[in-house]
Design a protein around this motif. Structure first.
Motif, short mmCIF file in Angstrom:
data_model
loop_
_atom_site.label_atom_id
_atom_site.label_comp_id
_atom_site.label_asym_id
_atom_site.label_seq_id
_atom_site.Cartn_x
_atom_site.Cartn_y
_atom_site.Cartn_z
N PHE A 138 11.52 64.24 -0.64
CA PHE A 138 11.40 64.69 0.74
C PHE A 138 11.53 66.22 0.87
O PHE A 138 10.90 66.83 1.73
N ALA A 139 12.36 66.81 0.03
CA ALA A 139 12.50 68.27 0.09
C ALA A 139 11.18 68.93 -0.29
O ALA A 139 10.75 69.91 0.34
N THR A 140 10.53 68.39 -1.31
CA THR A 140 9.22 68.90 -1.71
C THR A 140 8.22 68.79 -0.57
O THR A 140 7.50 69.75 -0.25
N ILE A 141 8.19 67.61 0.05
CA ILE A 141 7.24 67.38 1.15
C ILE A 141 7.50 68.37 2.28
O ILE A 141 6.58 68.98 2.83
N MET A 142 8.77 68.57 2.62
CA MET A 142 9.10 69.48 3.73
C MET A 142 8.79 70.93 3.35
O MET A 142 8.29 71.70 4.16
N CYS A 143 9.08 71.30 2.10
CA CYS A 143 8.82 72.69 1.68
C CYS A 143 7.32 72.98 1.74
O CYS A 143 6.91 74.04 2.22
N GLU A 144 6.53 72.03 1.26
CA GLU A 144 5.07 72.25 1.29
C GLU A 144 4.56 72.32 2.74
O GLU A 144 3.73 73.15 3.08
N HIS A 145 5.09 71.44 3.57
CA HIS A 145 4.73 71.44 4.99
C HIS A 145 5.09 72.78 5.63
O HIS A 145 4.30 73.37 6.38
N SER A 146 6.28 73.27 5.29
CA SER A 146 6.74 74.52 5.91
C SER A 146 5.87 75.71 5.48
O SER A 146 5.62 76.62 6.27
#
Lengths: 163, 163
Positions: free
Chosen positions: A93-101
């Motif tokens: 989830f951290a990866t997904i959020m970082c890419e989204h950000s």
């Protein structure tokens, strides 16, 4: 099903336990362990330019904020902070959020993203940010007072996002 | 005669022209050139833990703030910002204020001082902070948008003050 969307005031009821758990541990973020709910709202929801939640099957499992890191001559660089519920670690989830950000930051016209204060002892985070294209551009000696390890370095990490 | 004392609300009348001049130039601080007086009061007088003025023969010629740089696990590190009136450059007032701020920081129990965002193009300031014991601990690539030079690096400078 996973989606990321802008947080509403109502979402803060689900964000607060995540924030509280992370702040209380005192191992990763420069927030007081005693930060109360009202202060957390101000920090996570009011002060940033944007706050998002990662929702899995209708439940908030992660959250991040995005804000301008410095005003005036520094306003082309943004800063983000990410938190994942302890119930949902290891799911990327951290990866997904970082890419989204990073996508959002480019959309909003920012040219770079900076993390101001990553505890050097937070190996998982440091490795993840490196993998996602960030570099360590600074090392603040003994700037992070870790509850078990004592004074450890804090890292400044940075990624240029513009062409 | 030179003295440094805590700033009163009244002193802000003398601080504001100094702040305004520095912010408007956009060459050294991460403040918007359009920062108005009320915002400047908030930035320089309300947000910091302490604000001082350097007074020469009864006139405010310089000012600095001192604040905690990060909360919780980072709260042992302070941050300062210094401004000198253009009428009083070259008189060593920045040195006097920097040394004063380091003494105060130790008195207040801080263990280190950090400058988060020094424009790399600001040679005089960089040299001065180095001379006064600070080290460059980080380089933020193209993080400072200089009005004449374009994107230049910003430096993170740091000094451990405790034994």
């Amino acid at each position: 099903m996973i989606e990321i969307r802008e947080a509403t005031e109502h979402d803060f009821e689900a964000i607060w336990p995540i924030f509280h758990e992370v702040a209380k541990a005192g191992e990763t973020y420069a927030y007081s362990p005693d930060t109360n709910k009202e202060q957390a709202f101000s920090i996570w929801m009011s002060a940033p330019n944007y706050t998002y939640v990662l929702v899995e099957n209708g439940e908030v499992m992660g959250t991040y904020y995005l804000k301008t890191n410095q005003a005036g001559p520094g306003q082309h660089v943004c800063n983000c902070g990410y938190m994942v519920s302890s119930l949902a670690r290891g799911k990327g989830f951290a990866t997904i959020m970082c890419e989204h950000s990073q996508q959002k930051a480019v959309e909003f016209g920012y040219k770079a993203m900076q993390y101001n204060f990553v505890a050097a002892s937070n190996d998982l985070a440091v490795k993840l940010w490196l993998k996602l294209g960030f570099s360590v551009v600074g090392t603040l000696p003994k700037a992070f007072n870790h509850p078990r390890l004592g004074y450890v370095d804090a890292l400044v990490m940075y990624k240029w996002l513009a062409e």
